[in-house]
Scaffold this motif. Structure first.
Motif, PDB file in Angstrom:
ATOM      1  N   ASP A 321     -45.961  19.770 -46.468  1.00 15.08           N
ATOM      2  CA  ASP A 321     -45.053  21.078 -47.089  1.00 15.08           C
ATOM      3  C   ASP A 321     -44.301  21.085 -48.121  1.00 15.08           C
ATOM      4  O   ASP A 321     -44.173  20.156 -48.736  1.00 15.08           O
ATOM      5  CB  ASP A 321     -44.597  22.087 -45.998  1.00 15.08           C
ATOM      6  CG  ASP A 321     -45.373  22.823 -45.197  1.00 15.08           C
ATOM      7  OD1 ASP A 321     -46.631  23.136 -45.406  1.00 15.08           O
ATOM      8  OD2 ASP A 321     -44.429  23.853 -44.437  1.00 15.08           O
ATOM      9  N   THR A 441     -47.995  23.991 -42.764  1.00 10.49           N
ATOM     10  CA  THR A 441     -47.652  24.488 -41.684  1.00 10.49           C
ATOM     11  C   THR A 441     -48.291  25.959 -42.475  1.00 10.49           C
ATOM     12  O   THR A 441     -48.403  25.993 -43.543  1.00 10.49           O
ATOM     13  CB  THR A 441     -45.658  24.861 -41.732  1.00 10.49           C
ATOM     14  OG1 THR A 441     -44.974  25.447 -42.560  1.00 10.49           O
ATOM     15  CG2 THR A 441     -45.705  23.456 -41.079  1.00 10.49           C
ATOM     16  N   GLU A 443     -46.294  28.575 -42.234  1.00 12.24           N
ATOM     17  CA  GLU A 443     -44.969  29.070 -43.647  1.00 12.24           C
ATOM     18  C   GLU A 443     -44.863  28.443 -44.917  1.00 12.24           C
ATOM     19  O   GLU A 443     -44.637  28.449 -45.362  1.00 12.24           O
ATOM     20  CB  GLU A 443     -43.942  28.677 -43.190  1.00 12.24           C
ATOM     21  CG  GLU A 443     -42.378  29.102 -43.283  1.00 12.24           C
ATOM     22  CD  GLU A 443     -42.535  30.371 -43.696  1.00 12.24           C
ATOM     23  OE1 GLU A 443     -42.232  30.934 -45.368  1.00 12.24           O
ATOM     24  OE2 GLU A 443     -43.169  31.558 -43.573  1.00 12.24           O
ATOM     25  N   ARG A 446     -47.257  30.337 -46.304  1.00 17.72           N
ATOM     26  CA  ARG A 446     -46.886  31.775 -46.953  1.00 17.72           C
ATOM     27  C   ARG A 446     -45.580  31.681 -48.353  1.00 17.72           C
ATOM     28  O   ARG A 446     -45.624  32.023 -48.998  1.00 17.72           O
ATOM     29  CB  ARG A 446     -45.890  32.098 -45.643  1.00 17.72           C
ATOM     30  CG  ARG A 446     -47.455  32.725 -44.647  1.00 17.72           C
ATOM     31  CD  ARG A 446     -45.749  33.335 -43.508  1.00 17.72           C
ATOM     32  NE  ARG A 446     -46.887  34.147 -42.062  1.00 17.72           N
ATOM     33  CZ  ARG A 446     -47.507  34.969 -42.535  1.00 17.72           C
ATOM     34  NH1 ARG A 446     -47.905  36.027 -43.683  1.00 17.72           N
ATOM     35  NH2 ARG A 446     -48.753  35.207 -41.437  1.00 17.72           N
ATOM     36  N   LEU A 447     -44.664  30.604 -48.063  1.00 12.70           N
ATOM     37  CA  LEU A 447     -43.949  30.374 -48.794  1.00 12.70           C
ATOM     38  C   LEU A 447     -44.946  29.853 -50.596  1.00 12.70           C
ATOM     39  O   LEU A 447     -44.259  30.577 -51.146  1.00 12.70           O
ATOM     40  CB  LEU A 447     -42.720  29.298 -48.681  1.00 12.70           C
ATOM     41  CG  LEU A 447     -42.054  29.409 -49.622  1.00 12.70           C
ATOM     42  CD1 LEU A 447     -41.032  29.982 -49.702  1.00 12.70           C
ATOM     43  CD2 LEU A 447     -41.082  28.084 -49.204  1.00 12.70           C
ATOM     44  N   ARG A 450     -46.406  33.644 -51.234  1.00 13.80           N
ATOM     45  CA  ARG A 450     -45.375  34.341 -51.909  1.00 13.80           C
ATOM     46  C   ARG A 450     -44.350  34.524 -53.446  1.00 13.80           C
ATOM     47  O   ARG A 450     -44.175  35.136 -54.484  1.00 13.80           O
ATOM     48  CB  ARG A 450     -43.921  34.152 -50.937  1.00 13.80           C
ATOM     49  CG  ARG A 450     -43.000  35.528 -51.090  1.00 13.80           C
ATOM     50  CD  ARG A 450     -42.462  35.826 -49.431  1.00 13.80           C
ATOM     51  NE  ARG A 450     -41.731  34.904 -49.184  1.00 13.80           N
ATOM     52  CZ  ARG A 450     -41.746  33.891 -47.953  1.00 13.80           C
ATOM     53  NH1 ARG A 450     -42.790  34.102 -47.489  1.00 13.80           N
ATOM     54  NH2 ARG A 450     -40.979  32.918 -47.853  1.00 13.80           N
ATOM     55  N   TYR A 469     -35.440  33.060 -54.168  1.00 13.28           N
ATOM     56  CA  TYR A 469     -34.988  32.172 -52.485  1.00 13.28           C
ATOM     57  C   TYR A 469     -33.813  31.029 -52.844  1.00 13.28           C
ATOM     58  O   TYR A 469     -33.820  30.023 -52.889  1.00 13.28           O
ATOM     59  CB  TYR A 469     -36.489  31.779 -52.095  1.00 13.28           C
ATOM     60  CG  TYR A 469     -37.088  33.852 -51.548  1.00 13.28           C
ATOM     61  CD1 TYR A 469     -37.041  34.192 -50.866  1.00 13.28           C
ATOM     62  CD2 TYR A 469     -38.228  33.323 -52.433  1.00 13.28           C
ATOM     63  CE1 TYR A 469     -37.758  35.050 -51.064  1.00 13.28           C
ATOM     64  CE2 TYR A 469     -39.483  34.166 -52.215  1.00 13.28           C
ATOM     65  CZ  TYR A 469     -39.054  35.063 -51.735  1.00 13.28           C
ATOM     66  OH  TYR A 469     -40.072  35.585 -51.374  1.00 13.28           O
ATOM     67  N   ASP A 498     -46.571  27.034 -35.900  1.00  5.38           N
ATOM     68  CA  ASP A 498     -47.145  27.750 -34.500  1.00  5.38           C
ATOM     69  C   ASP A 498     -48.262  27.623 -35.265  1.00  5.38           C
ATOM     70  O   ASP A 498     -48.964  28.833 -34.716  1.00  5.38           O
ATOM     71  CB  ASP A 498     -46.190  29.021 -35.318  1.00  5.38           C
ATOM     72  CG  ASP A 498     -44.389  28.402 -35.169  1.00  5.38           C
ATOM     73  OD1 ASP A 498     -43.961  27.862 -33.865  1.00  5.38           O
ATOM     74  OD2 ASP A 498     -44.070  29.269 -35.425  1.00  5.38           O
ATOM     75  N   VAL A 512     -52.615  35.958 -45.138  1.00  5.96           N
ATOM     76  CA  VAL A 512     -51.537  35.696 -46.113  1.00  5.96           C
ATOM     77  C   VAL A 512     -51.541  36.902 -46.941  1.00  5.96           C
ATOM     78  O   VAL A 512     -49.967  36.884 -47.230  1.00  5.96           O
ATOM     79  CB  VAL A 512     -51.518  33.876 -45.860  1.00  5.96           C
ATOM     80  CG1 VAL A 512     -50.091  33.770 -46.357  1.00  5.96           C
ATOM     81  CG2 VAL A 512     -52.126  33.605 -44.428  1.00  5.96           C
ATOM     82  N   GLU A 516     -47.732  39.044 -47.617  1.00 12.11           N
ATOM     83  CA  GLU A 516     -46.671  38.722 -48.505  1.00 12.11           C
ATOM     84  C   GLU A 516     -46.847  39.586 -49.836  1.00 12.11           C
ATOM     85  O   GLU A 516     -45.814  39.893 -49.518  1.00 12.11           O
ATOM     86  CB  GLU A 516     -47.673  36.734 -48.678  1.00 12.11           C
ATOM     87  CG  GLU A 516     -47.067  35.720 -47.671  1.00 12.11           C
ATOM     88  CD  GLU A 516     -45.654  35.851 -47.065  1.00 12.11           C
ATOM     89  OE1 GLU A 516     -44.901  36.649 -47.042  1.00 12.11           O
ATOM     90  OE2 GLU A 516     -45.474  35.926 -45.703  1.00 12.11           O
ATOM     91  N   ARG A 519     -44.922  41.942 -47.824  1.00 12.02           N
ATOM     92  CA  ARG A 519     -43.260  40.804 -47.860  1.00 12.02           C
ATOM     93  C   ARG A 519     -42.261  41.479 -48.970  1.00 12.02           C
ATOM     94  O   ARG A 519     -41.595  42.184 -49.151  1.00 12.02           O
ATOM     95  CB  ARG A 519     -43.360  40.050 -47.500  1.00 12.02           C
ATOM     96  CG  ARG A 519     -42.077  39.398 -47.176  1.00 12.02           C
ATOM     97  CD  ARG A 519     -41.608  38.466 -46.723  1.00 12.02           C
ATOM     98  NE  ARG A 519     -40.523  37.183 -46.860  1.00 12.02           N
ATOM     99  CZ  ARG A 519     -40.258  36.268 -46.289  1.00 12.02           C
ATOM    100  NH1 ARG A 519     -40.995  35.711 -45.560  1.00 12.02           N
ATOM    101  NH2 ARG A 519     -38.882  35.736 -46.366  1.00 12.02           N
TER     102      ARG A 519
END
Length: 573
Positions: A321, A441, A443, A446-447, A450, A469, A498, A512, A516, A519
């Motif tokens: 990541d 991961t 996440e 996803r990050l 996004r 962010y 996860d 995803v 996203e 979101r």
């Protein structure tokens, strides 16, 4: 060629910006395809365009050859090779030589602020208390015609001291302080980016020669009076991969100095070491620029992007990541240490990396936690031997300045002479290439998605520096997001945490992206989402993440989108 077929045919030496009465006065062989503006015409004078055209004609073939060499290097890496020190230039690395002395005007660079060439930003940055402001035509700027030309106008006004800005919403006028303004450095675009709105002999101009040429032509005289104490102008040079590219810049500088009738070595530049191949060429890059150099900079976000891109064909070199790839990773720490040792041995600045945090005004506890991270990062840099560092926001400058001053001394402008000069040869190729450690991961995926989509949406509408962010994102971090997604999809990375046991593929990535986007719509609001270019950005970002072949730069495809949809560079993006 980008954008060339968008406008129809025009005879060389004419402008399609408003007819004979309203067009730019251009020299033979030059065509302007951006919109006409009276302010821009003060920048795009016939004499200035002649200078840019001279640079283009003299250096375009060398630039094209350098870019072909990049393609050849990429082919070798994709076939299994890795970058390394060049045996043919070992004598440069081992010989004792130094660059020209650092000019007194820029001896103290302990904190530098960076940002796009927007008018209010320029004033605030020059007044910020930082020692240097790097005005950016590159990663922090979306290269619309409006942004580029307005930026040249703004910088011209900044150099002559007349720049002001009236914020009508706040009924406040911004102007420069009477004294203690930051020294001005300018970062042009990289070699790979073209300028589709200016054609020279029928082909788009090289973007960096446009940025450099127009700025230098209009400002070298005034700059030397107000900023440089006998030296300058000052520049930052991005995205280079080897000393061949540095040699081109050195020749551009010499050509400009000769044209202006100023002393050789007046122009000074700091090179960003932000590509993996360049870390093995730092001595050679400084050697080529030794009359014009004031150091190297750890462009660490682009460096991470380059690590992934360089090893796109190596499934054994997948990064964790992105937030885990910090300066404590072995390959990153050695990159920084080698840069410091190299610069100090050659008598120039070793500049640290970017603090991308921005103040969190509605959460004092979170804001203090973020500042604490900044202080720790800057303490690591100054103790390692860096002579200065970067900040993305004026609110970070006091914290960065305090750390560097406390550890360097208020009367010591840098650490070039005072730091113990360790042997650079103890850092090996293996140290610089060691695989980073950490988890991958869901996440993280996803990050990346996004951030990448939101940044690209802003870029397409003319904004190149975007707070997301609690971090200031620019093209470098969007590039990490893109190439990491591409790499994980290509090699079917198995996720940790996860997502244990789940492999990344087009189907998972598609879900995803959809989630996203929902979101993003919730976070920005339905109205802003509807008016923005989020759907267009999503298509571009998704296409690049799932392409069979990795594009070299996200901004190349996105720039074509700007040119096609706004061919004359309208200010109403």
């Amino acid at each position: 060629m980008m954008g060339v077929g968008t406008y129809g045919n025009t005879a060389p030496g004419t402008s399609r910006s408003g007819g004979a009465a309203a067009g730019y006065d251009v020299p033979e062989g030059v065509e302007i395809r951006g919109r006409f503006d009276e302010e821009f015409a003060k920048i795009l004078t016939k004499e200035a365009l002649e200078f840019v055209a001279e640079l283009q004609r003299e250096f375009r073939n060398r630039i094209k050859y350098a870019l072909e060499c990049r393609k050849e290097a990429k082919r070798r890496y994709n076939e299994g090779a890795v970058p390394g020190f060049d045996p043919a230039t070992k004598f440069i690395r081992e010989t004792n030589w130094v660059c020209a002395p650092v000019p007194p005007a820029v001896a103290d660079r302990r904190v530098e602020i960076t940002g796009p060439v927007e008018r209010k930003m320029i004033i605030n940055a020059l007044n910020s208390g930082a020692k240097v402001f790097m005005a950016d035509f590159e990663d922090a700027l979306s290269p619309t015609w409006e942004n580029l030309m307005r930026g040249q106008v703004n910088l011209k006004d900044a150099v002559d001291g007349s720049i002001t800005f009236h914020d009508k919403a706040r009924n406040r006028v911004y102007k420069l302080n009477d004294k203690n303004t930051a020294k001005l450095f300018v970062r042009p675009r990289g070699w790979h980016l073209l300028e589709a709105h200016i054609l020279i002999d029928g082909e788009p101009a090289t973007g960096c020669l446009v940025d450099f040429g127009l700025y230098f032509f209009h400002n070298y005289a005034g700059f030397r009076q107000t900023q440089g104490a006998g030296f300058g102008p000052f520049f930052y040079l991005p995205k280079m991969e080897n000393s061949r590219e540095a040699k081109i810049w050195n020749c551009v500088f010499e050509r400009a100095e000769k044209k202006a009738g100023i002393e050789r070595g007046s122009i000074r530049a700091t090179v960003l070491i932000e590509t993996l191949p360049a870390v093995f060429q730092m001595d050679e890059i400084l050697h080529e620029l030794r009359d014009h150099s004031v150091g190297l900079n750890c462009g660490r976000w682009d460096y991470i992007f380059s690590y992934i891109k360089t090893f796109q064909g190596h499934p054994d070199r997948l990064l964790p990541d992105r937030f885990l790839v910090g300066m404590t990773q072995h390959f990153m720490r050695n990159y920084s240490d080698l840069l410091i040792r190299t610069c100090h041995r050659r008598g120039v600045h070793a500049m640290g990396g970017m603090a991308a945090q921005i103040p969190i005004r509605d959460d004092p506890a979170a804001n203090e936690a973020a500042l604490d991270l900044v202080r720790k990062d800057k303490l690591r840099e100054v103790k390692a031997g860096h002579d200065g560092t970067w900040a993305a926001h004026p609110g970070l400058i006091p914290a960065c300045m305090e750390v560097f001053t406390n550890n360097m001394g208020s009367n010591n402008p840098n650490q070039i002479q005072s730091m113990r000069r360790e042997d650079a040869s103890s850092i090996t190729e293996e140290d610089l290439l060691e695989r980073p450690r950490g988890v991958r991961t869901l996440e993280g995926l996803r990050l990346n998605t996004r951030v990448g989509i939101q940044y690209l949406a802003a870029w397409l509408t003319g904004t190149g520096s975007v707070p997301l962010y609690n971090l200031m994102e620019d093209a470098a971090t969007a590039e990490i997001s893109r190439v990491q997604n591409w790499q994980w999809i290509k090699y079917g990375v198995e996720l940790d945490g996860d997502g244990l046991g789940v492999r990344v593929g087009n189907e998972l990535f598609g879900r995803v992206v959809e989630e996203e986007m929902q979101r993003i719509e919730r976070e920005v609001g339905k109205e802003k989402f509807k008016k923005g270019m989020y759907k267009e950005a999503c298509k571009l970002f998704t296409r690049q993440c799932t392409a069979q072949t990795l594009d070299d730069f996200l901004t190349l495809d996105a720039y074509n989108h700007i040119v096609m949809h706004h061919p004359r560079g309208s200010s109403r993006l």
